[in-house]
Design a protein around this motif. Structure first.
Motif, short mmCIF file in Angstrom:
data_model
loop_
_atom_site.label_atom_id
_atom_site.label_comp_id
_atom_site.label_asym_id
_atom_site.label_seq_id
_atom_site.Cartn_x
_atom_site.Cartn_y
_atom_site.Cartn_z
N TYR A 21 0.73 -1.26 0.01
CA TYR A 21 0.04 -0.09 0.07
C TYR A 21 0.97 1.19 0.11
CZ TYR A 21 -3.32 3.50 1.37
OH TYR A 21 -4.21 4.61 1.47
N ALA A 22 1.84 1.15 0.89
CA ALA A 22 2.74 2.65 0.97
C ALA A 22 3.37 2.60 -0.39
CB ALA A 22 3.84 2.42 2.04
N GLN A 23 3.86 1.73 -1.17
CA GLN A 23 4.55 1.71 -2.35
C GLN A 23 3.51 2.25 -3.37
OE1 GLN A 23 6.22 -2.17 -2.94
NE2 GLN A 23 8.34 -1.45 -2.42
N GLN A 24 2.42 2.13 -3.31
CA GLN A 24 1.45 2.56 -4.21
C GLN A 24 0.71 3.94 -3.90
OE1 GLN A 24 -1.54 -0.45 -4.53
NE2 GLN A 24 -0.20 -2.02 -5.58
N GLY A 25 1.76 4.49 -3.39
CA GLY A 25 1.29 6.02 -2.90
C GLY A 25 0.79 6.98 -3.93
N PRO A 26 0.75 8.11 -3.65
CA PRO A 26 -0.15 9.16 -4.62
C PRO A 26 0.74 9.11 -5.97
CG PRO A 26 0.62 10.26 -2.50
CD PRO A 26 1.08 9.13 -2.49
N GLY A 27 0.07 9.37 -7.10
CA GLY A 27 0.43 9.15 -8.39
C GLY A 27 1.09 7.95 -9.12
N ASN A 28 1.37 7.07 -8.06
CA ASN A 28 1.61 5.67 -8.72
C ASN A 28 0.80 4.93 -9.64
OD1 ASN A 28 4.26 5.98 -7.72
ND2 ASN A 28 4.07 4.54 -6.19
N GLY A 29 0.78 4.73 -10.83
CA GLY A 29 -0.04 4.02 -11.72
C GLY A 29 -1.34 4.89 -12.04
N HIS A 35 6.41 7.96 -7.23
CA HIS A 35 7.12 8.37 -6.01
C HIS A 35 7.82 7.00 -5.44
CE1 HIS A 35 6.23 12.81 -6.16
NE2 HIS A 35 5.00 12.33 -6.52
N ARG A 36 8.78 6.87 -5.22
CA ARG A 36 9.24 5.83 -4.47
C ARG A 36 9.29 5.84 -3.06
NH1 ARG A 36 15.08 3.13 -4.76
NH2 ARG A 36 14.66 1.13 -3.50
N TRP A 37 8.32 5.15 -2.26
CA TRP A 37 8.38 5.13 -0.94
C TRP A 37 9.47 4.83 -0.11
CZ3 TRP A 37 8.33 1.10 2.81
CH2 TRP A 37 7.92 1.80 4.12
N ARG A 38 10.02 5.57 0.83
CA ARG A 38 11.41 5.68 1.62
C ARG A 38 10.66 5.39 3.03
NH1 ARG A 38 15.64 5.14 -1.43
NH2 ARG A 38 16.00 6.54 -3.05
N PRO A 39 10.92 4.21 3.59
CA PRO A 39 10.73 4.17 4.89
C PRO A 39 11.14 5.16 5.82
CG PRO A 39 11.93 2.53 4.35
CD PRO A 39 11.92 3.08 3.24
N HIS A 154 11.77 -3.43 -1.17
CA HIS A 154 12.41 -2.08 -1.35
C HIS A 154 13.43 -2.11 -2.50
CE1 HIS A 154 10.50 -1.73 2.58
NE2 HIS A 154 10.33 -0.60 2.45
N GLY A 155 13.15 -3.09 -3.30
CA GLY A 155 13.89 -2.85 -4.49
C GLY A 155 15.45 -3.02 -4.31
N ARG A 156 15.78 -3.87 -3.41
CA ARG A 156 17.26 -3.67 -3.14
C ARG A 156 18.05 -5.26 -3.31
NH1 ARG A 156 15.79 -0.31 1.44
NH2 ARG A 156 16.74 1.64 0.90
#
Length: 170
Positions: A21-29, A35-39, A154-156
């Motif tokens: 959910y956090a990774q699908q923040g505003p504007g994604n898709g 925006h890439r979500w950063r914890p 987190h794409g790491r």
């Protein structure tokens, strides 16, 4: 046993769905800027607490083993705090342009990480030695799964937080 499995599964499902959910923040898709979500530091602390609790619940410790848990928990929490402090310092520091200075800085971080990992391993050793074969399998599976899940979310790749293997090398 089912209560432990249910509690662990629920905690992991909540943490996993929160990450998605956090990774699908505003504007994604939605055609907007991605925006890439950063914890945040608070997020990292919360996920760390959840991983520690899940590990303990999944191990289903006996009364004797419970006595060996506090040193490991303290070492894991100290490691998370140190990692958070290093992360904050790294984020606020200017990256050296000189490749030799970058190598020295990375070597220093690796030395700090190695010392922290040794502390966790030393604290884990007595508890791990007391575990039965089924608990050892769960310990290994949960520790490996947790490090990879967070890293992939987190794409790491397979390296976890900033190339630090949370539990994988214990």
């Amino acid at each position: 046993m089912w209560k432990t499995v249910l509690a662990t599964s629920t905690a992991l499902a909540i943490a996993g769905s929160t990450l998605v959910y956090a990774q699908q923040g505003p504007g994604n898709g939605k055609g907007g800027e991605a925006h890439r979500w950063r914890p945040s530091a608070e997020d990292i602390a919360a996920y760390g607490d959840a991983r520690i609790a899940a590990l303990k619940a999944g191990l289903k410790l006996t009364a004797e083993q419970e006595k060996l848990w506090p040193p490991l928990e303290k070492a894991l929490r100290d490691q998370a705090k140190q990692r958070s402090e290093r992360f904050a310092a790294h984020a606020n520091a200017e990256r050296p342009k000189d490749p030799v200075a970058r190598m020295k800085r990375r070597a220093e971080r690796m030395t700090q990480t190695g010392a922290s990992l040794k502390t966790v391993a030393d604290a884990a050793a007595p508890l791990y030695a007391s575990l039965d074969d089924a608990q050892k399998k769960r310990f290994t599976a949960m520790a490996r799964f947790e490090g990879r899940r967070f890293a992939q979310a987190h794409g790491r790749g397979h390296h976890g937080w900033g190339h630090r293997h949370h539990f994988r090398h214990m």
